[in-house]
Design an enzyme around this catalytic site. Structure first.
Site, PDB file in Angstrom:
ATOM      1  N   LYS A  40       0.819  -1.217   0.000  1.00 56.82           N
ATOM      2  CA  LYS A  40       0.000   0.000   0.000  1.00 56.82           C
ATOM      3  C   LYS A  40       0.859   1.277   0.000  1.00 56.82           C
ATOM      4  O   LYS A  40       2.058   1.233   0.315  1.00 56.82           O
ATOM      5  CB  LYS A  40      -0.927  -0.030   1.222  1.00 56.82           C
ATOM      6  CG  LYS A  40      -1.925  -1.201   1.187  1.00 56.82           C
ATOM      7  CD  LYS A  40      -2.926  -1.099   2.327  1.00 56.82           C
ATOM      8  CE  LYS A  40      -3.915  -2.247   2.304  1.00 56.82           C
ATOM      9  NZ  LYS A  40      -4.969  -2.110   3.334  1.00 56.82           N
ATOM     10  N   TYR A  53     -12.943  -3.607  -2.949  1.00 55.11           N
ATOM     11  CA  TYR A  53     -13.415  -3.490  -1.568  1.00 55.11           C
ATOM     12  C   TYR A  53     -14.952  -3.422  -1.482  1.00 55.11           C
ATOM     13  O   TYR A  53     -15.477  -2.529  -0.812  1.00 55.11           O
ATOM     14  CB  TYR A  53     -12.820  -2.228  -0.941  1.00 55.11           C
ATOM     15  CG  TYR A  53     -11.375  -2.346  -0.481  1.00 55.11           C
ATOM     16  CD1 TYR A  53     -10.904  -3.470   0.204  1.00 55.11           C
ATOM     17  CD2 TYR A  53     -10.470  -1.307  -0.700  1.00 55.11           C
ATOM     18  CE1 TYR A  53      -9.580  -3.565   0.637  1.00 55.11           C
ATOM     19  CE2 TYR A  53      -9.145  -1.393  -0.257  1.00 55.11           C
ATOM     20  CZ  TYR A  53      -8.719  -2.521   0.407  1.00 55.11           C
ATOM     21  OH  TYR A  53      -7.412  -2.610   0.840  1.00 55.11           O
ATOM     22  N   ASN A  55      -2.207   0.186   6.778  1.00 56.20           N
ATOM     23  CA  ASN A  55      -1.652  -1.036   7.379  1.00 56.20           C
ATOM     24  C   ASN A  55      -0.736  -1.801   6.419  1.00 56.20           C
ATOM     25  O   ASN A  55      -0.663  -3.018   6.438  1.00 56.20           O
ATOM     26  CB  ASN A  55      -2.787  -1.911   7.931  1.00 56.20           C
ATOM     27  CG  ASN A  55      -3.855  -2.181   6.904  1.00 56.20           C
ATOM     28  OD1 ASN A  55      -3.659  -1.904   5.721  1.00 56.20           O
ATOM     29  ND2 ASN A  55      -4.970  -2.740   7.320  1.00 56.20           N
ATOM     30  N   HIS A  94      -2.087  -5.473   1.630  1.00 53.05           N
ATOM     31  CA  HIS A  94      -3.339  -6.216   1.452  1.00 53.05           C
ATOM     32  C   HIS A  94      -2.959  -7.628   1.050  1.00 53.05           C
ATOM     33  O   HIS A  94      -2.006  -7.821   0.292  1.00 53.05           O
ATOM     34  CB  HIS A  94      -4.188  -5.596   0.336  1.00 53.05           C
ATOM     35  CG  HIS A  94      -5.259  -6.533  -0.143  1.00 53.05           C
ATOM     36  ND1 HIS A  94      -6.456  -6.681   0.514  1.00 53.05           N
ATOM     37  CD2 HIS A  94      -5.268  -7.432  -1.170  1.00 53.05           C
ATOM     38  CE1 HIS A  94      -7.170  -7.615  -0.095  1.00 53.05           C
ATOM     39  NE2 HIS A  94      -6.480  -8.089  -1.122  1.00 53.05           N
ATOM     40  N   GLU A 147      -9.267 -11.834  -7.249  1.00 51.70           N
ATOM     41  CA  GLU A 147      -8.386 -10.660  -7.158  1.00 51.70           C
ATOM     42  C   GLU A 147      -7.245 -10.730  -8.163  1.00 51.70           C
ATOM     43  O   GLU A 147      -6.877  -9.719  -8.761  1.00 51.70           O
ATOM     44  CB  GLU A 147      -7.842 -10.529  -5.729  1.00 51.70           C
ATOM     45  CG  GLU A 147      -8.936 -10.142  -4.749  1.00 51.70           C
ATOM     46  CD  GLU A 147      -8.450  -9.895  -3.325  1.00 51.70           C
ATOM     47  OE1 GLU A 147      -9.219  -9.323  -2.543  1.00 51.70           O
ATOM     48  OE2 GLU A 147      -7.308 -10.272  -2.996  1.00 51.70           O
TER      49      GLU A 147
HETATM   50  P1  ADP Z   1      -8.042  -6.709   5.528  1.00 57.35           P
HETATM   51  O1  ADP Z   1      -7.292  -5.717   4.665  1.00 57.35           O
HETATM   52  O2  ADP Z   1      -7.245  -7.083   6.755  1.00 57.35           O
HETATM   53  O3  ADP Z   1      -8.545  -7.907   4.767  1.00 57.35           O
HETATM   54  P2  ADP Z   1     -10.740  -5.527   5.541  1.00 57.35           P
HETATM   55  O4  ADP Z   1     -11.044  -6.276   4.277  1.00 57.35           O
HETATM   56  O5  ADP Z   1     -11.713  -5.603   6.656  1.00 57.35           O
HETATM   57  O6  ADP Z   1      -9.315  -5.936   6.147  1.00 57.35           O
HETATM   58  O7  ADP Z   1     -10.564  -3.972   5.204  1.00 57.35           O
HETATM   59  C1  ADP Z   1      -9.947  -3.545   4.033  1.00 57.35           C
HETATM   60  C2  ADP Z   1      -9.081  -2.337   4.314  1.00 57.35           C
HETATM   61  O8  ADP Z   1      -9.913  -1.234   4.678  1.00 57.35           O
HETATM   62  C3  ADP Z   1      -8.134  -2.489   5.511  1.00 57.35           C
HETATM   63  O9  ADP Z   1      -6.938  -3.165   5.195  1.00 57.35           O
HETATM   64  C4  ADP Z   1      -7.887  -1.041   5.879  1.00 57.35           C
HETATM   65  O10 ADP Z   1      -6.946  -0.421   5.022  1.00 57.35           O
HETATM   66  C5  ADP Z   1      -9.276  -0.430   5.665  1.00 57.35           C
HETATM   67  N1  ADP Z   1     -10.091  -0.450   6.898  1.00 57.35           N
HETATM   68  C6  ADP Z   1     -10.702  -1.514   7.476  1.00 57.35           C
HETATM   69  N2  ADP Z   1     -11.374  -1.151   8.579  1.00 57.35           N
HETATM   70  C7  ADP Z   1     -11.179   0.180   8.725  1.00 57.35           C
HETATM   71  C8  ADP Z   1     -11.622   1.174   9.670  1.00 57.35           C
HETATM   72  N3  ADP Z   1     -12.399   0.848  10.710  1.00 57.35           N
HETATM   73  N4  ADP Z   1     -11.220   2.451   9.491  1.00 57.35           N
HETATM   74  C9  ADP Z   1     -10.440   2.805   8.439  1.00 57.35           C
HETATM   75  N5  ADP Z   1     -10.015   1.924   7.509  1.00 57.35           N
HETATM   76  C10 ADP Z   1     -10.365   0.649   7.623  1.00 57.35           C
END
Ligand code: ADP
Length: 155
Positions: free
Chosen positions: A10, A50, A113, A116, A127
């Site tokens: 990212k 997403y 974070n 992905h 994907e």
């Molecule tokens: P992952 O990436 O761990 O599979 P998710 O699919 O739930 O997690 O979420 C996709 C992405 O959206 C996350 O990696 C993060 O960048 C963002 N995200 C998820 N939850 C939040 C939140 N509560 N606030 C802000 N960004 C979020």
């Protein structure tokens, strides 16, 4: 089972110069890079990628963050790669991600974070198709010294 999984490095990781370190972790684990490119993620692509958070109040922020710079998108291949890579990345909320995981070692935020990774074998297939054309995924084996060394060096 040998599987393929999709990774996105990212914008926060690109911005902080962490690309090499993160890719190195995957290589050291024994995963094989079978596709890799730098990409700017446009609106439509992010909305397709997403769908489960598209209607959340934080989605506009996620979109802005994911478009803050180009990303690097990879396909990794290896034994049980989907689960292995998810475990290596750690939980979404980086502040509670265990040390030793990529998010645990390099991030603090739930939004930025650093990586992905596909969350299931089914998602991985979708994907990979979304981000790569079939001919961008490469099938290759380890090369041997016969090919690495010049003729003079082989004597
Ligand atoms: P992952 O990436 O761990 O599979 P998710 O699919 O739930 O997690 O979420 C996709 C992405 O959206 C996350 O990696 C993060 O960048 C963002 N995200 C998820 N939850 C939040 C939140 N509560 N606030 C802000 N960004 C979020």
């Amino acid at each position: 089972m040998i599987e393929k999984t999709l990774i996105i490095i990212k914008p926060d990781a690109i911005n902080r110069g962490l690309l090499g370190e993160i890719v190195q972790r995957f290589e050291r684990k024994g995963l094989k890079i079978v596709a890799m490119k730098m990409m700017h993620l446009h609106d439509k692509l992010l909305e397709e990628h997403y769908p489960h958070i598209k209607d959340k109040p934080f989605f506009p922020g996620v979109k802005k963050f994911m478009q803050a710079s180009p990303t690097v998108v990879l396909v990794l291949e290896g034994f049980e790669a989907v689960e292995v890579v998810r475990l290596m990345c750690g939980p979404t909320k980086a502040s509670i991600a265990p040390a030793g995981t990529i998010r645990g070692d390099y991030a603090l935020s739930v939004q930025s974070n650093v990586v992905h990774a596909s969350d299931s074998k089914e998602t991985a297939k979708k994907e990979i198709k979304r981000f790569f054309k079939e001919d961008e995924i490469l099938n290759y084996e380890k090369i041997d010294y016969e090919l690495i060394l010049a003729p003079d060096e082989r004597r």
